[in-house]
Design an enzyme around this catalytic site. Structure first.
Site, PDB file in Angstrom:
ATOM      1  N   SER A  50       0.849  -1.180  -0.142  1.00 55.93           N
ATOM      2  CA  SER A  50       0.086   0.246   0.153  1.00 55.93           C
ATOM      3  C   SER A  50       0.799   1.107   0.137  1.00 55.93           C
ATOM      4  CB  SER A  50      -0.794  -0.126   1.200  1.00 55.93           C
ATOM      5  OG  SER A  50      -0.181   0.073   2.391  1.00 55.93           O
ATOM      6  N   ASP A  82      -1.310  -1.709  -4.046  1.00 53.16           N
ATOM      7  CA  ASP A  82      -2.658  -1.711  -3.385  1.00 53.16           C
ATOM      8  C   ASP A  82      -3.246  -0.397  -3.304  1.00 53.16           C
ATOM      9  OD1 ASP A  82      -4.816  -3.160  -2.277  1.00 53.16           O
ATOM     10  OD2 ASP A  82      -3.890  -3.189  -0.506  1.00 53.16           O
ATOM     11  N   GLY A 181     -10.758  -3.339   7.543  1.00 58.32           N
ATOM     12  CA  GLY A 181     -10.287  -3.190   8.714  1.00 58.32           C
ATOM     13  C   GLY A 181     -11.245  -4.296   9.701  1.00 58.32           C
ATOM     14  N   SER A 214     -10.866  -9.964   5.347  1.00 58.20           N
ATOM     15  CA  SER A 214     -10.541 -10.796   6.564  1.00 58.20           C
ATOM     16  C   SER A 214     -11.691 -11.280   7.224  1.00 58.20           C
ATOM     17  CB  SER A 214      -9.780  -9.579   7.318  1.00 58.20           C
ATOM     18  OG  SER A 214      -8.281  -9.459   6.923  1.00 58.20           O
ATOM     19  N   ARG A 281      14.385 -10.437  17.828  1.00 61.48           N
ATOM     20  CA  ARG A 281      13.993 -11.555  17.108  1.00 61.48           C
ATOM     21  C   ARG A 281      13.236 -12.741  17.736  1.00 61.48           C
ATOM     22  NH1 ARG A 281      20.434 -12.796  16.454  1.00 61.48           N
ATOM     23  NH2 ARG A 281      20.122 -12.423  18.750  1.00 61.48           N
TER      24      ARG A 281
HETATM   25  P1  13P Z   1      -8.992  -6.419   5.393  1.00 63.38           P
HETATM   26  O1  13P Z   1      -8.771  -5.409   6.176  1.00 63.38           O
HETATM   27  O2  13P Z   1     -10.359  -7.003   5.575  1.00 63.38           O
HETATM   28  O3  13P Z   1      -7.901  -7.458   5.664  1.00 63.38           O
HETATM   29  O4  13P Z   1      -8.911  -6.016   3.646  1.00 63.38           O
HETATM   30  C1  13P Z   1      -7.469  -5.792   3.162  1.00 63.38           C
HETATM   31  C2  13P Z   1      -7.802  -5.290   1.936  1.00 63.38           C
HETATM   32  O5  13P Z   1      -8.572  -5.202   1.174  1.00 63.38           O
HETATM   33  C3  13P Z   1      -6.235  -4.700   1.197  1.00 63.38           C
HETATM   34  O6  13P Z   1      -6.532  -3.870   0.042  1.00 63.38           O
HETATM   35  O1  G3H Z   2      -6.684  -1.884   2.247  1.00 65.79           O
HETATM   36  C1  G3H Z   2      -5.830  -1.255   2.911  1.00 65.79           C
HETATM   37  C2  G3H Z   2      -4.855  -2.304   3.612  1.00 65.79           C
HETATM   38  O2  G3H Z   2      -5.250  -3.029   4.783  1.00 65.79           O
HETATM   39  C3  G3H Z   2      -3.634  -1.760   3.624  1.00 65.79           C
HETATM   40  O3  G3H Z   2      -3.679  -0.836   4.888  1.00 65.79           O
HETATM   41  O4  G3H Z   2      -2.895   1.556   4.148  1.00 65.79           O
HETATM   42  O5  G3H Z   2      -2.544   0.811   6.421  1.00 65.79           O
HETATM   43  O6  G3H Z   2      -1.228  -0.342   4.628  1.00 65.79           O
HETATM   44  P1  G3H Z   2      -2.625   0.589   5.120  1.00 65.79           P
HETATM   45 ZN    ZN Z   3      -8.425  -2.848   0.031  1.00 61.59          ZN
END
Ligand code: 13P
Ligand code: G3H
Ligand code: ZN
Length: 309
Positions: A50, A82, A181, A214, A281
């Site tokens: 991301s 992403d 989320g 998720s 670690r």
């Molecule tokens: P979740 O927050 O449900 O894991 O989704 C992740 C996502 O769509 C990343 O692009």
């Molecule tokens: O869709 C978002 C992903 O969970 C990535 O999240 O933007 O906090 O890295 P982030």
């Molecule tokens: Zn997403």
């Protein structure tokens, strides 16, 4: 060895009615946990980065980590951006050697989303890179209060066809009720399968993508809570609902939150049980192991992409 595109992966996934896992990466332990799991169960893989991950780890580190993972594992791995929200970040990732980028212009009006996506597609395709776009808005938990407001933001099937035809995009993220989320639903989880089926029928042989997938498994929320966290009201997409989605052209399923929960629970447990531990670690290692177990579970019992190499 270079990252591969998702073209071949999606073709096979579509035909086999399973989905490829797209997991978010932010550091070495996360990359290793995911890749070790995929290696063990012979799964193709999408590692996605991301804008926040690029900012946290710095772009060159993530790219080199993924290159190392490809070298070390010999797996076919897609390096994917992403939620790129501008042409510029997509171009930068194409130029940096990503094999796939997502342009997420879904917050713009339809015509603007088309224009931005088309520009990214033209550039990415000229460099052999594939593009995912998004149409519709993932419902936030607030939207659940008002079901008609949530429905209004879901992907319109006819618009999806027009969008794909006019942009030339390679895959499309759709909104059918998932959200990002740990807090996805108030009350009963509900996905709009009728809408998904309609989109899938109108776009035969075209890979769809599910974000916000998720499951926020209660045992991991409980573990996080037991060792000092507090995440009340967390609720995800039940695993059987995801398996069903994979039957309707969904070839890529995005998972980040479940990995965050698994890693955090393991690290919290380590600190609770060994408060004298100050060797990174010895807490990041259990975090990496927890990611590996979670990814193996996803691949084998949710996505069905094990033994596909
Ligand atoms: P979740 O927050 O449900 O894991 O989704 C992740 C996502 O769509 C990343 O692009
Ligand atoms: O869709 C978002 C992903 O969970 C990535 O999240 O933007 O906090 O890295 P982030
Ligand atoms: Zn997403």
């Amino acid at each position: 060895m270079k990252p591969v595109t998702s073209k071949e992966m999606f073709k096979k996934a579509y035909e086999g009615k399973y989905a490829i896992g797209a997991f978010n990466v932010n550091n070495m332990e996360i990359v290793q946990g995911i890749v070790d799991a995929a290696k063990e169960v012979s799964s193709p893989l999408i590692l996605q980065v991301s804008a926040g991950a690029r900012k946290y780890a710095r772009p060159v580190y993530l790219k080199k980590l993924v290159e190392a993972a490809i070298l070390d594992s010999g797996l076919p791995i897609v390096l994917h951006l992403d939620h790129g929200d501008t042409f510029e970040i997509c171009k930068q990732c194409v130029d940096d050697g990503f094999s796939s980028v997502m342009i997420d212009a879904s917050h713009h009006p339809f015509e603007e989303n088309i224009a931005i996506t088309k520009k990214v597609v033209e550039y990415a395709h000229s460099k052999g890179v594939v593009v995912e776009a998004e149409l519709g808005r993932l419902a936030g938990i607030e939207d659940e209060v008002n079901v008609s407001a949530a429905d209004a933001s879901f992907t319109d099937p006819d618009q999806a066809v027009e969008f794909v035809e006019r942009t030339g995009v390679d895959s499309l993220a759709i909104a059918i009720g998932t959200s990002h989320g740990a807090f996805k639903f108030k009350g009963e989880p509900r996905l709009d399968y009728a809408r998904l089926e309609k989109i899938s029928n109108l776009l035969p042989n075209f890979p769809l993508v599910l974000h916000g997938a998720s499951s926020v498994l209660p045992e991991f929320v409980d573990l996080c809570n037991k060792y000092g966290g507090n995440i009340p009201g967390a609720q995800g997409v039940p695993e059987d609902m995801l398996r069903k989605a994979a039957q309707f052209g969904v070839c890529k399923i995005n998972i980040d939150t479940d990995l965050r929960l698994a890693m955090t629970a393991a690290i919290r447990r380590e600190f609770a049980e060994n408060p004298g531990n100050f060797d990174p670690r010895k807490y990041l290692g259990p975090g990496r192991d927890a990611i590996k177990e979670m990814v193996k579970r996803k691949i084998t019992s949710v996505l069905g992409c094990n033994n596909r190499i």
